[in-house]
Design an enzyme around this catalytic site. Structure first.
Site: not given
Ligand SMILES: *Cc1c(COP(=O)(O)O)cnc(C)c1O
Length: 440
Positions: A248, A290-293, A330, A334, A361
């Site tokens: 997050g 757990e970084p994603g974004r 996106r 939102y 469309c």
């Molecule tokens: C989506 C998610 C993440 C990553 O979130 P980001 O906002 O992309 O960093 C990490 N842990 C869990 C469990 C998630 O569902």
């Protein structure tokens, strides 16, 4: 104008990513095109890891790969010694195809199927993050049937919800994910798992939100979770060695966003965990994140070709691109905001304002409400920044648009890592209908 990572304006006045000219990439691979700055991914991954290493604390940094899942990005993640979060059999399969180290794969999800869980046991992945009581009963049944062990974490909702610029605390959380920490569900889940002969309870997990720009909510979550693990240790003598605080971490989509450095988030987490553990006399757990974004978001840029334009006199000017909500849902989903640049006029002053429309469309198919750009013409290459997370991974074939290609750019080299879909791909799963005779 803000450039990300290795982005530069080159001698031709073009946007360059990873040392490659974006206009050339658009020519070579076509548009829409996702281009990833792989050095930026590596730099972020290393910054997260280094902060733990400097503090001398046990850790895992897992790439939350729902943000962008492909064989190539999993290979880079493996090269950077990251762990990996997957949330489906499909992501797990992709990781296995990439040769990702199985013992560093973590399986998430609030409704894992029996087939998916069997796959996790068969492949002996690192751990399963358990979401609910139904899953506990399935895991018990499967592990006993297969006589195989499995590491697990319990996902809890601590009653802290973090949003972009603030957070709220609630006694109880209305979320589809996880065991409530405050109403006894988490205690029951602990009771049901910690003594099981095949399930090895490693600890607690929480994920409190996305696009978080301060450290307070992570600290509160850490304090609550360590407190709970300390309570269980006191009651039963069982020590959970792992605390997973999720992802997050925010990134900068537009000038309104002011993210912190990875090291700032992590340092604060570490100090809170250390303090809380000391107060509770609890052995310092490993910290997992757990970084994603924040690993792939601003590393990704989408290149489009501008086509038709339309002026609504006195209201606005539209510039339409050759993609839209089919490759980036996106904004429509939102109201997400983005910034952009005309890649072939990167040095020109922004004298105009356009609404960037997609070609789908839906009148809501707009990528950017107000883009400040130089005078745009058909054939210009528009670069939309920060599309690396939840862009390609949420892409669809709406209007039967082919999904774009993905290219990795690094050190002046570029490489195709996901092919553009073809017209044949679009009908590949279709079957003819054996036409029935019509009477009358
Ligand atoms: C989506 C998610 C993440 C990553 O979130 P980001 O906002 O992309 O960093 C990490 N842990 C869990 C469990 C998630 O569902």
């Amino acid at each position: 104008m803000h450039l990300y990572g290795t982005q530069k304006i080159n001698e031709k006045g073009h946007l360059a990513i990873g040392g490659t000219d974006a206009v050339d990439l658009a020519k070579e691979y076509g548009t829409p095109l996702f281009v990833y700055d792989i050095q930026l991914f590596r730099d972020r991954a290393r910054a997260f890891k280094k902060t733990f290493e400097d503090a001398g604390i046990g850790y895992q940094v897992a790439y939350a790969s729902k943000a962008f899942s492909s064989i190539a990005i999993y290979q880079v993640a493996a090269q950077e010694n990251l762990s990996l979060d997957v949330v489906s059999g499909g992501e797990l399969y992709t990781a296995l195809q990439a040769g990702f180290p199985k013992e560093k794969i973590h399986f998430h999800g609030n409704n894992k199927s029996e087939e998916e869980l069997r796959m996790a046991f068969k492949e002996e992945i690192g751990c399963i993050v358990v979401d609910n009581f139904y899953e506990i009963s399935q895991l018990k049944k499967l592990s006993e049937e297969l006589a195989r062990p499995m590491n697990i974490l319990l996902r809890v909702t601590p009653g802290i919800e973090a949003h972009t610029h603030d957070y709220i605390t609630t006694g109880q959380e209305d979320s589809k994910f996880g065991f409530d920490l405050n109403n006894g569900q988490a205690d029951l889940a602990f009771k049901e798992t910690h003594e099981h002969q095949f399930l090895n309870l490693l600890g607690l997990h929480c994920h409190i939100g996305s696009q978080i720009f301060d450290t307070a909510a992570f600290s509160m979550a850490a304090e609550k979770l360590v407190g709970k693990m300390a309570q269980w240790r006191e009651e039963t003598g069982y020590t959970c060695p792992v605390l997973n605080l999720g992802g997050g971490f925010g990134i900068r989509y537009t000038a309104e966003d002011e993210p912190l450095e990875p090291s700032v988030y992590v340092k604060d987490m570490i100090s809170t965990v250390k303090e809380t553990a000391a107060v509770q006399d609890y052995p310092l757990p490993e910290i997992w994140i757990e970084p994603g974004r924040s690993l792939v978001g601003d590393a990704g840029t989408t290149l489009y070709t501008i086509g038709s334009m339309k002026e609504v006199p006195g209201t606005r000017k539209y510039a339409a691109v050759d993609g839209g909500m089919s490759d980036n849902i996106r904004p429509a989903l939102y109201g997400a905001k983005y910034s952009s640049l005309i890649a072939n006029k990167a040095e020109a002053a922004a004298t105009e304002q356009y609404t960037i429309a997609g070609k789908c469309c839906e009148s809501g198919d707009k990528l950017i409400e107000q883009a400040d750009l130089p005078l745009a013409e058909a054939g210009d290459i528009l670069a939309v920044f920060c599309t690396g997370a939840y862009g390609y991974s949420m892409a669809s074939n709406y209007n039967r648009l082919a999904r774009p290609a993905v290219v990795f750019a690094e050190n002046g080299n570029h490489q195709l890592v996901v092919k553009r879909e073809t017209l044949e791909d679009l009908v590949k799963q279709d079957m003819s209908y054996a036409l029935q005779e019509q009477k009358g």
